[in-house]
Design a protein around this motif. Sequence first.
Motif, PDB file in Angstrom:
ATOM      1  N   SER A 263       0.901  -1.044  -0.399  1.00  0.00           N
ATOM      2  CA  SER A 263       0.217   0.365  -0.164  1.00  0.00           C
ATOM      3  C   SER A 263       0.419   1.218  -0.024  1.00  0.00           C
ATOM      4  N   ALA A 264       1.909   1.295   0.277  1.00  0.00           N
ATOM      5  CA  ALA A 264       3.139   2.276   0.664  1.00  0.00           C
ATOM      6  C   ALA A 264       3.393   2.862  -0.874  1.00  0.00           C
ATOM      7  N   PHE A 265       3.173   2.168  -1.622  1.00  0.00           N
ATOM      8  CA  PHE A 265       3.190   2.585  -3.912  1.00  0.00           C
ATOM      9  C   PHE A 265       2.258   4.067  -3.944  1.00  0.00           C
ATOM     10  N   ASP A 266       1.281   3.716  -3.595  1.00  0.00           N
ATOM     11  CA  ASP A 266       0.033   4.437  -3.531  1.00  0.00           C
ATOM     12  C   ASP A 266       0.567   6.234  -3.772  1.00  0.00           C
ATOM     13  N   VAL A 325      -0.604  10.186 -13.620  1.00  0.00           N
ATOM     14  CA  VAL A 325      -1.146   9.182 -13.506  1.00  0.00           C
ATOM     15  C   VAL A 325      -2.177   8.762 -12.841  1.00  0.00           C
ATOM     16  N   GLU A 326      -3.047   7.879 -13.086  1.00  0.00           N
ATOM     17  CA  GLU A 326      -4.361   7.198 -13.218  1.00  0.00           C
ATOM     18  C   GLU A 326      -3.894   5.722 -12.699  1.00  0.00           C
ATOM     19  N   GLY A 330      -6.891  -2.055 -11.299  1.00  0.00           N
ATOM     20  CA  GLY A 330      -5.981  -3.093 -11.568  1.00  0.00           C
ATOM     21  C   GLY A 330      -4.426  -2.600 -11.366  1.00  0.00           C
ATOM     22  N   GLY A 331      -4.753  -1.546 -11.343  1.00  0.00           N
ATOM     23  CA  GLY A 331      -3.141  -0.781  -9.986  1.00  0.00           C
ATOM     24  C   GLY A 331      -3.196   0.460 -10.888  1.00  0.00           C
ATOM     25  N   TRP A 332      -2.091   0.837 -11.744  1.00  0.00           N
ATOM     26  CA  TRP A 332      -2.363   2.499 -12.232  1.00  0.00           C
ATOM     27  C   TRP A 332      -1.759   2.205 -13.601  1.00  0.00           C
ATOM     28  N   GLN A 333      -2.303   3.530 -13.853  1.00  0.00           N
ATOM     29  CA  GLN A 333      -1.745   3.627 -16.234  1.00  0.00           C
ATOM     30  C   GLN A 333      -1.335   5.356 -16.068  1.00  0.00           C
ATOM     31  N   LEU A 334      -0.175   4.653 -16.951  1.00  0.00           N
ATOM     32  CA  LEU A 334       0.894   6.467 -17.086  1.00  0.00           C
ATOM     33  C   LEU A 334       0.931   6.651 -18.492  1.00  0.00           C
TER      34      LEU A 334
END
Length: 341
Positions: A263-266, A325-326, A330-334
């Motif tokens: 969760s730290a990656f948020d 950054v969105e 499923g994660g993030w799309q850059l």
Amino acid sequence: METTHRVHVGDARDLPLADDSVALVVTSPPYPMIEMWDDVFAALDPEIGDALEANDGDRAHDRMLSVLDDAWAEVARVLEPGGIAVVNVGDATRTLDRFRVYDNHARITTAFEALGFDPLPGVLWRKPANSAAKFMGSGMVPPNAYVTLEREHLLVFRNGERREFDPGAQRRYEAAYFWEERNRWFSDVWDDLNGERQTLSDPDLRERSGAFPLELPYRLVNMYSVYGDTVLDPFWGTGTTSLAAAVAGRSSAGVEHDPALASAFDDRIEDAPALSRDLAAERLAAHREYVRGSGDDFEYDAEHYETPVRTSQERRIRFYEVAAVEETDGGWQLTHDPFEG
């Protein structure tokens, strides 16, 4: 250009990825026989805890390496032919019954060879010493002092034959590095890596993850992958490899067993736009400084930046910055735009 970044909370011995789906693996597993990882290994294999309690270092070491062997088998499954795996690991010194060194790097190399990988020349990462005391053992008198371990290994393996690209492939030549970067990066000793560029909101997380500095995976991502590739870290920690991939214009996947670390990656991914611009600007400025100080005449000019370059392979070099950054389900799309410099 767009990239995707996903982290899965799970086990590195059971990667939720398709066969041949990643181009590069950059990871630093728990180091066998380093005390901070004892509980992690014992939770995965109770016999490890029994061996440690019995002061049986050899058996504990073998069992810890067996846990990692299962993860390396998964790496072999998901890494595409010609893909590269880089494993950052240190050897361990410990007293169980008696003092000795445990050769993690040699045993991991043997494991990768058994899986069919070809070992390539690796790097000794010389880390700053944490103490002015440079000795262990008997101090100033022989013969019972011990060398202090101040380096770790970056083990490099290739999965079969070299990757093939279409002649003049744009994404490969845009991902080129400068001539002087190549000379520094592909040296077999690294002693020039900076510390972390940012702090984590929870100071306990870095200690628990054993995170390496961002410059380490960033350098490796640029050395061994091209724009659009997917980079995997099966021992993800706080996502330093994914952050490096993101600012370098690569997609990433990670697997981490600790939800709190994942969760730290948020917060970290939100820094990607500024970080990508800073890194691109630093690399371009360092190259221009190199040109000014070389005193040489350069035969070629970069196509996208106002600077000469030493070789024809550098002419199409192009950096990308993170424009948006969105967060997705499923994660993030850059989204990445060309860096104008």
